[in-house]
Design a protein around this motif. Sequence first.
Motif, PDB file in Angstrom:
ATOM      1  N   MET A  61      78.056  68.311  70.160  1.00  0.00           N
ATOM      2  CA  MET A  61      78.209  69.751  70.105  1.00  0.00           C
ATOM      3  C   MET A  61      76.978  70.313  69.415  1.00  0.00           C
ATOM      4  N   GLY A  62      76.362  71.234  70.078  1.00  0.00           N
ATOM      5  CA  GLY A  62      75.130  71.802  69.559  1.00  0.00           C
ATOM      6  C   GLY A  62      75.360  73.025  68.693  1.00  0.00           C
ATOM      7  N   LEU A  63      74.280  73.737  68.512  1.00  0.00           N
ATOM      8  CA  LEU A  63      74.293  74.923  67.667  1.00  0.00           C
ATOM      9  C   LEU A  63      75.244  75.987  68.207  1.00  0.00           C
ATOM     10  N   ALA A  64      75.210  76.204  69.501  1.00  0.00           N
ATOM     11  CA  ALA A  64      76.093  77.207  70.103  1.00  0.00           C
ATOM     12  C   ALA A  64      77.563  76.802  69.964  1.00  0.00           C
ATOM     13  N   GLY A  65      77.835  75.525  70.118  1.00  0.00           N
ATOM     14  CA  GLY A  65      79.213  75.052  70.000  1.00  0.00           C
ATOM     15  C   GLY A  65      79.772  75.223  68.605  1.00  0.00           C
ATOM     16  N   ILE A  66      78.970  74.885  67.609  1.00  0.00           N
ATOM     17  CA  ILE A  66      79.421  75.059  66.215  1.00  0.00           C
ATOM     18  C   ILE A  66      79.595  76.541  65.890  1.00  0.00           C
ATOM     19  N   SER A  67      78.661  77.371  66.354  1.00  0.00           N
ATOM     20  CA  SER A  67      78.764  78.813  66.096  1.00  0.00           C
ATOM     21  C   SER A  67      80.026  79.394  66.716  1.00  0.00           C
ATOM     22  N   LEU A  68      80.306  79.019  67.951  1.00  0.00           N
ATOM     23  CA  LEU A  68      81.528  79.500  68.598  1.00  0.00           C
ATOM     24  C   LEU A  68      82.779  78.979  67.904  1.00  0.00           C
ATOM     25  N   SER A  69      82.714  77.756  67.429  1.00  0.00           N
ATOM     26  CA  SER A  69      83.862  77.184  66.726  1.00  0.00           C
ATOM     27  C   SER A  69      84.144  77.939  65.423  1.00  0.00           C
ATOM     28  N   VAL A  70      83.098  78.254  64.673  1.00  0.00           N
ATOM     29  CA  VAL A  70      83.267  79.013  63.426  1.00  0.00           C
ATOM     30  C   VAL A  70      83.823  80.402  63.721  1.00  0.00           C
ATOM     31  N   ALA A  71      83.268  81.060  64.725  1.00  0.00           N
ATOM     32  CA  ALA A  71      83.743  82.400  65.072  1.00  0.00           C
ATOM     33  C   ALA A  71      85.203  82.375  65.519  1.00  0.00           C
ATOM     34  N   THR A  72      85.552  81.400  66.337  1.00  0.00           N
ATOM     35  CA  THR A  72      86.934  81.279  66.801  1.00  0.00           C
ATOM     36  C   THR A  72      87.880  80.997  65.648  1.00  0.00           C
ATOM     37  N   THR A  73      87.476  80.129  64.736  1.00  0.00           N
ATOM     38  CA  THR A  73      88.305  79.807  63.575  1.00  0.00           C
ATOM     39  C   THR A  73      88.544  81.036  62.711  1.00  0.00           C
ATOM     40  N   LEU A  74      87.492  81.796  62.453  1.00  0.00           N
ATOM     41  CA  LEU A  74      87.640  82.986  61.605  1.00  0.00           C
ATOM     42  C   LEU A  74      88.513  84.043  62.263  1.00  0.00           C
ATOM     43  N   VAL A  75      88.300  84.286  63.547  1.00  0.00           N
ATOM     44  CA  VAL A  75      89.100  85.298  64.244  1.00  0.00           C
ATOM     45  C   VAL A  75      90.561  84.882  64.323  1.00  0.00           C
ATOM     46  N   SER A  76      90.813  83.629  64.670  1.00  0.00           N
ATOM     47  CA  SER A  76      92.208  83.189  64.773  1.00  0.00           C
ATOM     48  C   SER A  76      92.895  83.175  63.416  1.00  0.00           C
ATOM     49  N   THR A  77      92.170  82.837  62.353  1.00  0.00           N
ATOM     50  CA  THR A  77      92.760  82.873  61.010  1.00  0.00           C
ATOM     51  C   THR A  77      93.140  84.294  60.624  1.00  0.00           C
ATOM     52  N   ILE A  78      92.268  85.230  60.923  1.00  0.00           N
ATOM     53  CA  ILE A  78      92.565  86.635  60.613  1.00  0.00           C
ATOM     54  C   ILE A  78      93.786  87.104  61.404  1.00  0.00           C
TER      55      ILE A  78
END
Length: 75
Positions: free
Chosen positions: A1-18
């Motif tokens: 998983m590259g840079l884009a994959g990690i970035s999307l994962s962080v964004a998805t985690t934050l949005v779903s947590t909220i």
Amino acid sequence: MGLAGISLSVATTLVSTILIVVRILTVSSHLPKGTHPSYRAIEIIVESALLYSIASIILLPFLAMTEIQLSTWAS
């Protein structure tokens, strides 16, 4: 998983947590006033997402440097 994959994962985690926290708060607002047992669940969810997000955000610059080095080496 590259840079884009990690970035999307962080964004998805934050949005779903909220969204999960907002849902728990709206459901618990219908409970009688007093202590809300759901606050402990919110605390656990937010802390686990925070740990994952911090680790991923720390990893992002290293992945970016690696990708930059690989792209300059390949050209």
